[in-house]
Design a protein around this motif. Structure first.
Motif, short mmCIF file in Angstrom:
data_model
loop_
_atom_site.label_atom_id
_atom_site.label_comp_id
_atom_site.label_asym_id
_atom_site.label_seq_id
_atom_site.Cartn_x
_atom_site.Cartn_y
_atom_site.Cartn_z
N TYR A 2 -7.57 -0.01 -4.31
CA TYR A 2 -7.46 -1.09 -5.30
C TYR A 2 -8.83 -1.36 -5.93
O TYR A 2 -9.85 -1.37 -5.23
CB TYR A 2 -6.93 -2.36 -4.62
CG TYR A 2 -6.89 -3.56 -5.56
CD1 TYR A 2 -5.92 -3.64 -6.55
CD2 TYR A 2 -7.82 -4.58 -5.46
CE1 TYR A 2 -5.88 -4.72 -7.41
CE2 TYR A 2 -7.78 -5.66 -6.31
CZ TYR A 2 -6.81 -5.74 -7.28
OH TYR A 2 -6.77 -6.81 -8.13
N ASN B 296 0.83 -1.20 0.00
CA ASN B 296 0.00 0.00 0.00
C ASN B 296 0.86 1.26 0.00
O ASN B 296 0.47 2.29 -0.55
CB ASN B 296 -0.92 -0.01 1.22
CG ASN B 296 -1.95 1.08 1.18
OD1 ASN B 296 -2.32 1.57 0.11
ND2 ASN B 296 -2.42 1.50 2.34
N LEU C 126 0.71 -3.53 -8.55
CA LEU C 126 -0.60 -3.76 -9.17
C LEU C 126 -0.67 -5.15 -9.79
O LEU C 126 -1.68 -5.85 -9.64
CB LEU C 126 -0.86 -2.69 -10.23
CG LEU C 126 -2.20 -2.79 -10.97
CD1 LEU C 126 -3.36 -2.69 -9.99
CD2 LEU C 126 -2.30 -1.71 -12.04
N THR D 11 4.81 5.32 -9.20
CA THR D 11 4.93 5.16 -10.65
C THR D 11 5.63 6.38 -11.24
O THR D 11 5.66 7.46 -10.63
CB THR D 11 3.56 4.99 -11.31
OG1 THR D 11 2.72 6.11 -10.97
CG2 THR D 11 2.89 3.70 -10.84
N ARG E 143 2.04 1.73 -3.61
CA ARG E 143 0.97 1.51 -4.59
C ARG E 143 1.01 2.53 -5.72
O ARG E 143 0.79 2.19 -6.88
CB ARG E 143 -0.38 1.56 -3.87
CG ARG E 143 -1.61 1.56 -4.75
CD ARG E 143 -1.82 0.21 -5.39
NE ARG E 143 -3.10 0.17 -6.07
CZ ARG E 143 -3.33 0.64 -7.29
NH1 ARG E 143 -2.33 1.20 -7.97
NH2 ARG E 143 -4.51 0.56 -7.85
N ASN E 144 1.33 3.77 -5.41
CA ASN E 144 1.34 4.84 -6.40
C ASN E 144 2.74 5.28 -6.78
O ASN E 144 2.93 6.40 -7.28
CB ASN E 144 0.55 6.05 -5.88
CG ASN E 144 -0.90 5.71 -5.63
OD1 ASN E 144 -1.52 4.98 -6.40
ND2 ASN E 144 -1.47 6.25 -4.56
N GLY F 266 5.13 0.67 -8.67
CA GLY F 266 3.69 0.81 -8.75
C GLY F 266 3.06 -0.22 -9.66
O GLY F 266 2.05 -0.85 -9.31
N ASP F 267 3.63 -0.42 -10.84
CA ASP F 267 3.10 -1.42 -11.77
C ASP F 267 3.31 -2.83 -11.23
O ASP F 267 2.44 -3.71 -11.42
CB ASP F 267 3.79 -1.28 -13.13
CG ASP F 267 3.51 0.05 -13.78
OD1 ASP F 267 2.51 0.69 -13.39
OD2 ASP F 267 4.28 0.46 -14.66
N GLU G 150 -3.25 -8.18 -8.58
CA GLU G 150 -4.15 -8.84 -9.52
C GLU G 150 -3.97 -10.36 -9.50
O GLU G 150 -4.94 -11.12 -9.57
CB GLU G 150 -3.91 -8.29 -10.94
CG GLU G 150 -4.35 -6.84 -11.11
CD GLU G 150 -4.05 -6.32 -12.50
OE1 GLU G 150 -3.40 -7.07 -13.29
OE2 GLU G 150 -4.44 -5.18 -12.81
#
Length: 309
Positions: free
Chosen positions: A303, A250, A278, A256, A253-254, A274-275, A282
């Motif tokens: 998310y 978390n 994610l 990027t 998470r951002n 970040g990617d 998934e």
């Protein structure tokens, strides 16, 4: 002084455990990584992910309080600190400092992305130095690989798989290469032996994530993806441990990189956390069963589901 005491004192001095006149001693140069090198033991007070709290400089009132005006002066703003009529010409001449150039109070840096302590005290490093691992690096191939001395079907996964996961926070070679490559080989030849070992892997994975080192986190997330995909039911068995694994995800998470309409030619290196976070989430959702999404959403509110319903 005995020879052993002198040797231990020299090791403490070399690694900065002894201070000279209030200043830490210079550290030793990097090891040569030969077979004769031995890692000097570190104090037991050091553990991966340890956070050092810095005391406040101002004891009376925190310097990020709204009633503060200067970082070096604690107190409320008095009338003489405001700009008065006729101070415009004085400000232009440099007589009165403008209020816009004053150092206003602000909160201290939280240090959420700061790298934390990662001492070289892994059990994997000790076992490799003692020669307990049944493998060796094979240099005869086109690329480096591991030459196992025993069949992987006869390897005790309950002992060796957590041991190799403990070594993923290593940054020095050959420890880093052997730990990562050993995990990949064990996951490929798992054949139902990985699922019972999942509870023993949580603490090493959590220690690696708590270091907040981007290279270590990137390597850990890629191994988590391979761990979930190597056998069935592993994704569902990780759901109860989301509270230990997802908080660090978390945080990044951002994380990027916004490059606009340019092309990122380093995507194959998977350096964008970040990617990678994610993609890991998934995979967790797709292989974690019915309860995976709600548990991910509880730990990471931003998310969004990747499963098409």
């Amino acid at each position: 002084m005995a020879v052993a005491d002198l040797a231990s004192a020299m090791m403490l001095i070399a690694y900065g455990e002894v201070k000279f006149k209030g200043k830490p001693a210079p550290h030793m140069p990097p090891q040569s990584l030969s077979c004769f090198d031995q890692t000097i033991p570190v104090p037991q007070t050091r553990f991966p992910g340890k956070h050092e709290f810095s005391p406040l400089k101002d004891k009376d009132l925190p310097y990020w309080s709204p009633s503060c005006i200067y970082r070096y002066k604690v107190g409320r703003k008095f009338p003489k600190n405001y700009t008065r009529k006729g101070d415009g010409e004085k400000i232009q001449k440099g007589i009165v400092p403008p209020c816009s150039k004053l150092k206003k109070a602000g909160p201290p840096a939280a240090g959420g992305f700061k790298e934390r302590d990662n001492p070289p005290n892994t059990l994997f490093r000790k076992c490799y130095q003692r020669g307990d691992l049944p493998l060796a690096i094979d240099h005869t191939q086109t690329k480096l690989c591991l030459n196992w001395k025993v069949e992987l079907a006869k390897v005790d996964y309950h002992y060796f798989l957590p041991l190799f996961f403990d070594g993923i926070r290593e940054k020095e070679d050959p420890y880093r290469f052997i730990a990562v490559k050993g995990i990949e080989d064990l996951l490929k030849a798992g054949d139902g032996k990985v699922l019972p070992v999942i509870p023993q892997l949580i603490v090493p994975i959590k220690n690696a994530l708590n270091t907040r080192d981007k290279t270590i986190i990137s390597c850990t997330l890629q191994l988590l993806i391979k761990l979930v995909q190597c056998e069935e039911m592993i994704g569902e068995s990780l759901v109860p441990y989301y509270r230990q694994l997802l908080p660090i995800m978390n945080v990044y998470r951002n994380d990027t990189l916004n490059i606009g309409d340019s092309i990122d030619y380093a995507q194959q290196k998977k350096q964008c956390l970040g990617d990678l976070v994610l993609a890991t989430l998934e995979i967790f959702e797709k292989n974690g069963g019915d309860d995976a999404f709600i548990n991910i959403k509880y730990m990471i509110p931003t998310y969004e589901s990747a499963v098409i319903t």
